[in-house]
Design an enzyme around this catalytic site. Structure first.
Site, PDB file in Angstrom:
ATOM      1  N   SER A 130       0.711  -1.091  -0.064  1.00  0.00           N
ATOM      2  CA  SER A 130       0.015  -0.053  -0.011  1.00  0.00           C
ATOM      3  C   SER A 130       0.811   1.348   0.033  1.00  0.00           C
ATOM      4  CB  SER A 130      -0.773  -0.170   1.214  1.00  0.00           C
ATOM      5  OG  SER A 130      -1.393   1.392   1.392  1.00  0.00           O
ATOM      6  N   GLU A 132       0.234   3.719   1.959  1.00  0.00           N
ATOM      7  CA  GLU A 132       0.403   3.747   3.262  1.00  0.00           C
ATOM      8  C   GLU A 132       1.564   3.670   3.863  1.00  0.00           C
ATOM      9  OE1 GLU A 132      -1.477   5.368   5.922  1.00  0.00           O
ATOM     10  OE2 GLU A 132      -2.469   6.190   4.450  1.00  0.00           O
ATOM     11  N   TYR A 154      -1.748   0.446  10.869  1.00  0.00           N
ATOM     12  CA  TYR A 154      -1.692  -0.369   9.459  1.00  0.00           C
ATOM     13  C   TYR A 154      -0.565  -0.232   8.443  1.00  0.00           C
ATOM     14  CZ  TYR A 154      -3.662  -0.918   4.612  1.00  0.00           C
ATOM     15  OH  TYR A 154      -3.817  -1.162   3.318  1.00  0.00           O
TER      16      TYR A 154
HETATM   17  P1  NAP Z   1     -11.518  -4.371   1.690  1.00  0.00           P
HETATM   18  O1  NAP Z   1     -12.673  -4.123   0.873  1.00  0.00           O
HETATM   19  O2  NAP Z   1     -11.524  -3.839   3.391  1.00  0.00           O
HETATM   20  O3  NAP Z   1     -11.734  -6.078   1.737  1.00  0.00           O
HETATM   21  C1  NAP Z   1     -10.656  -6.718   2.800  1.00  0.00           C
HETATM   22  C2  NAP Z   1     -10.855  -8.064   2.751  1.00  0.00           C
HETATM   23  O4  NAP Z   1     -10.032  -8.766   3.503  1.00  0.00           O
HETATM   24  C3  NAP Z   1     -12.475  -8.535   3.006  1.00  0.00           C
HETATM   25  O5  NAP Z   1     -12.612  -9.688   1.996  1.00  0.00           O
HETATM   26  C4  NAP Z   1     -12.177  -9.142   4.332  1.00  0.00           C
HETATM   27  O6  NAP Z   1     -13.220 -10.162   4.574  1.00  0.00           O
HETATM   28  C5  NAP Z   1     -10.865  -9.719   4.220  1.00  0.00           C
HETATM   29  N1  NAP Z   1     -10.261 -10.046   5.928  1.00  0.00           N
HETATM   30  C6  NAP Z   1     -10.178  -9.060   6.845  1.00  0.00           C
HETATM   31  N2  NAP Z   1      -9.889  -9.843   7.834  1.00  0.00           N
HETATM   32  C7  NAP Z   1      -9.281 -10.992   7.388  1.00  0.00           C
HETATM   33  C8  NAP Z   1      -8.879 -12.115   8.111  1.00  0.00           C
HETATM   34  N3  NAP Z   1      -8.515 -12.236   9.285  1.00  0.00           N
HETATM   35  N4  NAP Z   1      -8.588 -13.209   7.249  1.00  0.00           N
HETATM   36  C9  NAP Z   1      -9.042 -13.178   6.039  1.00  0.00           C
HETATM   37  N5  NAP Z   1      -9.556 -12.083   5.597  1.00  0.00           N
HETATM   38  C10 NAP Z   1      -9.721 -11.106   5.856  1.00  0.00           C
HETATM   39  O7  NAP Z   1     -10.087  -3.864   1.240  1.00  0.00           O
HETATM   40  P2  NAP Z   1      -9.847  -3.656  -0.508  1.00  0.00           P
HETATM   41  O8  NAP Z   1      -9.832  -2.148  -0.635  1.00  0.00           O
HETATM   42  O9  NAP Z   1     -10.681  -4.716  -1.178  1.00  0.00           O
HETATM   43  O10 NAP Z   1      -8.247  -3.944  -0.262  1.00  0.00           O
HETATM   44  C11 NAP Z   1      -7.649  -5.145  -0.719  1.00  0.00           C
HETATM   45  C12 NAP Z   1      -6.383  -5.143  -0.222  1.00  0.00           C
HETATM   46  O11 NAP Z   1      -5.690  -4.155  -0.847  1.00  0.00           O
HETATM   47  C13 NAP Z   1      -6.219  -4.890   1.264  1.00  0.00           C
HETATM   48  O12 NAP Z   1      -5.090  -5.763   1.625  1.00  0.00           O
HETATM   49  C14 NAP Z   1      -5.940  -3.557   1.433  1.00  0.00           C
HETATM   50  O13 NAP Z   1      -5.096  -3.319   2.648  1.00  0.00           O
HETATM   51  C15 NAP Z   1      -4.950  -3.333   0.206  1.00  0.00           C
HETATM   52  N6  NAP Z   1      -4.870  -1.999  -0.388  1.00  0.00           N
HETATM   53  C16 NAP Z   1      -5.952  -1.342  -0.551  1.00  0.00           C
HETATM   54  C17 NAP Z   1      -5.895  -0.032  -1.198  1.00  0.00           C
HETATM   55  C18 NAP Z   1      -7.357   0.687  -1.699  1.00  0.00           C
HETATM   56  O14 NAP Z   1      -7.202   1.798  -1.817  1.00  0.00           O
HETATM   57  N7  NAP Z   1      -8.476  -0.053  -1.796  1.00  0.00           N
HETATM   58  C19 NAP Z   1      -4.895   0.260  -1.560  1.00  0.00           C
HETATM   59  C20 NAP Z   1      -3.580  -0.257  -1.472  1.00  0.00           C
HETATM   60  C21 NAP Z   1      -3.559  -1.679  -0.659  1.00  0.00           C
HETATM   61  P3  NAP Z   1     -14.840  -9.566   5.510  1.00  0.00           P
HETATM   62  O15 NAP Z   1     -15.782  -9.334   3.930  1.00  0.00           O
HETATM   63  O16 NAP Z   1     -15.167 -10.745   5.890  1.00  0.00           O
HETATM   64  O17 NAP Z   1     -14.384  -8.449   6.139  1.00  0.00           O
HETATM   65  O1  G4F Z   2     -10.377   6.703   2.612  1.00  0.00           O
HETATM   66  P1  G4F Z   2      -9.735   7.038   3.702  1.00  0.00           P
HETATM   67  O2  G4F Z   2      -9.905   5.963   4.905  1.00  0.00           O
HETATM   68  O3  G4F Z   2      -8.427   6.090   3.198  1.00  0.00           O
HETATM   69  P2  G4F Z   2      -6.726   5.924   3.374  1.00  0.00           P
HETATM   70  O4  G4F Z   2      -6.659   6.110   4.949  1.00  0.00           O
HETATM   71  O5  G4F Z   2      -6.101   6.782   2.556  1.00  0.00           O
HETATM   72  O6  G4F Z   2      -6.547   4.181   3.278  1.00  0.00           O
HETATM   73  C1  G4F Z   2      -7.055   3.665   2.033  1.00  0.00           C
HETATM   74  O7  G4F Z   2      -5.984   3.578   1.129  1.00  0.00           O
HETATM   75  C2  G4F Z   2      -4.790   3.100   1.474  1.00  0.00           C
HETATM   76  C3  G4F Z   2      -3.815   3.360   0.172  1.00  0.00           C
HETATM   77  O8  G4F Z   2      -3.200   4.475   0.389  1.00  0.00           O
HETATM   78  C4  G4F Z   2      -4.863   1.496   1.588  1.00  0.00           C
HETATM   79  F1  G4F Z   2      -3.849   0.888   1.863  1.00  0.00           F
HETATM   80  C5  G4F Z   2      -6.016   1.459   2.862  1.00  0.00           C
HETATM   81  O9  G4F Z   2      -6.341   0.155   2.870  1.00  0.00           O
HETATM   82  C6  G4F Z   2      -7.419   2.022   2.618  1.00  0.00           C
HETATM   83  O10 G4F Z   2      -7.894   1.743   1.449  1.00  0.00           O
HETATM   84  O11 G4F Z   2      -8.999   8.179   3.976  1.00  0.00           O
HETATM   85  C7  G4F Z   2      -8.676   9.080   3.185  1.00  0.00           C
HETATM   86  C8  G4F Z   2      -8.324  10.407   3.653  1.00  0.00           C
HETATM   87  C9  G4F Z   2      -7.723  10.397   4.851  1.00  0.00           C
HETATM   88  O12 G4F Z   2      -6.481  11.443   4.884  1.00  0.00           O
HETATM   89  C10 G4F Z   2      -8.704  10.822   5.910  1.00  0.00           C
HETATM   90  O13 G4F Z   2      -8.048  11.418   7.137  1.00  0.00           O
HETATM   91  O14 G4F Z   2      -9.533  11.123   3.859  1.00  0.00           O
HETATM   92  C11 G4F Z   2      -9.511  11.592   5.205  1.00  0.00           C
HETATM   93  N1  G4F Z   2     -10.846  11.792   5.764  1.00  0.00           N
HETATM   94  C12 G4F Z   2     -11.507  12.945   6.271  1.00  0.00           C
HETATM   95  N2  G4F Z   2     -12.667  12.662   6.516  1.00  0.00           N
HETATM   96  C13 G4F Z   2     -11.595  10.877   6.118  1.00  0.00           C
HETATM   97  C14 G4F Z   2     -12.632  11.132   6.619  1.00  0.00           C
HETATM   98  N3  G4F Z   2     -11.415   9.288   5.847  1.00  0.00           N
HETATM   99  C15 G4F Z   2     -12.475   8.558   6.428  1.00  0.00           C
HETATM  100  N4  G4F Z   2     -12.260   7.290   6.256  1.00  0.00           N
HETATM  101  N5  G4F Z   2     -13.656   9.032   6.971  1.00  0.00           N
HETATM  102  C16 G4F Z   2     -13.886  10.458   7.169  1.00  0.00           C
HETATM  103  O15 G4F Z   2     -14.820  10.869   7.729  1.00  0.00           O
END
Ligand code: NAP
Ligand code: G4F
Length: 336
Positions: A130, A132, A154
């Site tokens: 990520s 992050e 995280y």
């Molecule tokens: P998400 O929608 O939160 O999905 C997370 C998945 O992980 C869900 O299927 C969840 O199952 C499963 N999970 C949670 N705890 C688990 C456990 N203990 N054992 C096995 N599975 C578990 O996340 P996403 O946005 O699809 O992201 C996919 C991956 O990419 C994650 O690893 C995330 O950290 C990473 N990532 C995401 C972003 C982004 O912007 N979306 C960016 C960079 C990296 P349940 O449905 O049962 O909760």
């Molecule tokens: O949407 P966010 O919660 O995503 P964040 O923290 O960037 O993390 C997501 O992206 C990562 C990749 O860089 C993934 F690895 C991670 O698993 C996840 O998918 O927040 C985005 C921004 C932050 O700066 C947060 O402080 O939005 C700001 N924000 C402002 N108000 C908020 C809110 N975020 C959330 N969730 N809720 C609010 O009300």
């Protein structure tokens, strides 16, 4: 026929990746967690529908905190490709549950890598790393060579998973890749991530179902892309001759405020009349700015994002308007 195993199949990315792999004629196996309510809503369209041609999706119970089940699933399936997408993926929540998040995100990755090492096969391995990990960024834009500085439990746990993946590649000659993905969104995004929280609330406000949207830091900047584009990059990484690590991003950054403005103006609403700041959504340490340089992915994977910031906001608003209309008709809150 290739076999792929996906952890996190019920999540946003897992669901789009299953769609993609099924289209490519893979047999897809997904690990799901037992839940007290249904958690397969994002994949029901490929799992339940008997009319979907060539149904080849199998779900198995398991958890990244349980090494025994990971070993037995790997032994049973003998996959060609493993995609490790499972995570407690909410950054704010990781401050409340740091130990649990580290266990699933960090230790979970090494449990899966160990299970692969001991099962006697060598599947290609994708790790969901990520942006992050860049946290308090040391360089703008961020590339594969930018030093890491995570700012949340995280981010720290993802860094552990990143280095575990590099180490298993070097130590055991595993075809293991890190996709360093910047934020990617879609109508399937979880409702507590900021983009979806905004599109969901704005659509409900438009239809008179809600008055106010409470947010935290509006100044944070993110490089937001479309999830469907990003899962293609995951697959491409595992189709190369050599394993490597790649930044996947759009190369553009926008503030949360800009996303709010884009969404509310598309709906012809004045956001300042509806958005209030709630300090509960602030984080102990924030990631202020993310912007990725995806040149390596463009050059080596021939990958580039197709959906712009504006189109992403509109795709999400249109989907959430549809959901809000259903809610209005049903007279109750629905989840997608
Ligand atoms: P998400 O929608 O939160 O999905 C997370 C998945 O992980 C869900 O299927 C969840 O199952 C499963 N999970 C949670 N705890 C688990 C456990 N203990 N054992 C096995 N599975 C578990 O996340 P996403 O946005 O699809 O992201 C996919 C991956 O990419 C994650 O690893 C995330 O950290 C990473 N990532 C995401 C972003 C982004 O912007 N979306 C960016 C960079 C990296 P349940 O449905 O049962 O909760
Ligand atoms: O949407 P966010 O919660 O995503 P964040 O923290 O960037 O993390 C997501 O992206 C990562 C990749 O860089 C993934 F690895 C991670 O698993 C996840 O998918 O927040 C985005 C921004 C932050 O700066 C947060 O402080 O939005 C700001 N924000 C402002 N108000 C908020 C809110 N975020 C959330 N969730 N809720 C609010 O009300």
């Amino acid at each position: 026929m290739k076999k792929a195993l996906i952890t996190g199949i019920t999540g946003q990315d897992g669901s789009y990746l299953s769609d993609l792999l099924l289209e490519k004629d893979y047999e897809v196996y997904g690990i799901i967690r037992r839940s007290s309510s249904f958690n397969t809503g994002r994949i029901d369209h490929v799992y339940e529908d008997p009319h979907v041609p060539n149904r080849r999706l199998t779900l198995m119970y398991g958890d990244l905190s349980d090494s025994g089940c990971l070993s037995s699933i790997l032994n049973r399936i003998q996959p060609d490709e493993v995609y490790n997408l499972g995570a407690q993926s909410h950054v704010r929540v990781s401050f409340d549950t740091p130990e649990y998040t580290s266990d699933v995100v960090g230790m979970g990755t090494i449990r899966l890598l160990e299970a692969i090492r001991h099962c006697g096969i060598k599947p290609k391995f994708y790790q969901a790393s990520s942006s992050e990990m860049f946290g308090k960024v040391m360089e703008v834009p961020q590339t594969e060579k930018t030093p890491f500085y995570p700012r949340s439990p995280y981010g720290v746990a993802k860094l552990f998973g990143y280095w575990a993946t590099v180490n298993y590649r070097e130590a055991y000659d595993l075809f293991a890749c890190n996709g360093i993905l910047f934020n990617h969104e879609s109508p399937r995004r979880g409702e507590t991530f900021v983009t979806r929280k905004i599109t969901r609330a704005a659509a409900r406000i438009k239809l008179g179902l809600q008055e106010t949207l409470y947010l935290g830091n509006l100044d944070a900047k993110r490089d937001w892309g479309f999830a469907k584009d990003y899962v293609e990059a995951m697959w491409l990484m595992l189709q190369q001759d050599r394993p490597d690590d790649y930044v996947i991003a759009t190369g553009e950054t926008h503030s949360v405020r800009e996303f709010v403005e884009e969404v509310f103006s598309y709906l012809e609403l004045n956001w300042e009349e509806h958005v209030e700041i709630d300090p509960r959504y602030l984080r102990p340490t924030e990631v202020d700015l993310l912007i990725g340089d995806p040149s390596k992915a463009r050059r080596q994977l021939n990958w580039q994002p197709k959906v712009t910031f504006r189109d992403l906001a509109r795709i999400m608003v249109d989907a959430d308007l549809g959901l809000a209309e259903q809610e209005k008709a049903a007279g109750k809150r629905l989840t997608w």
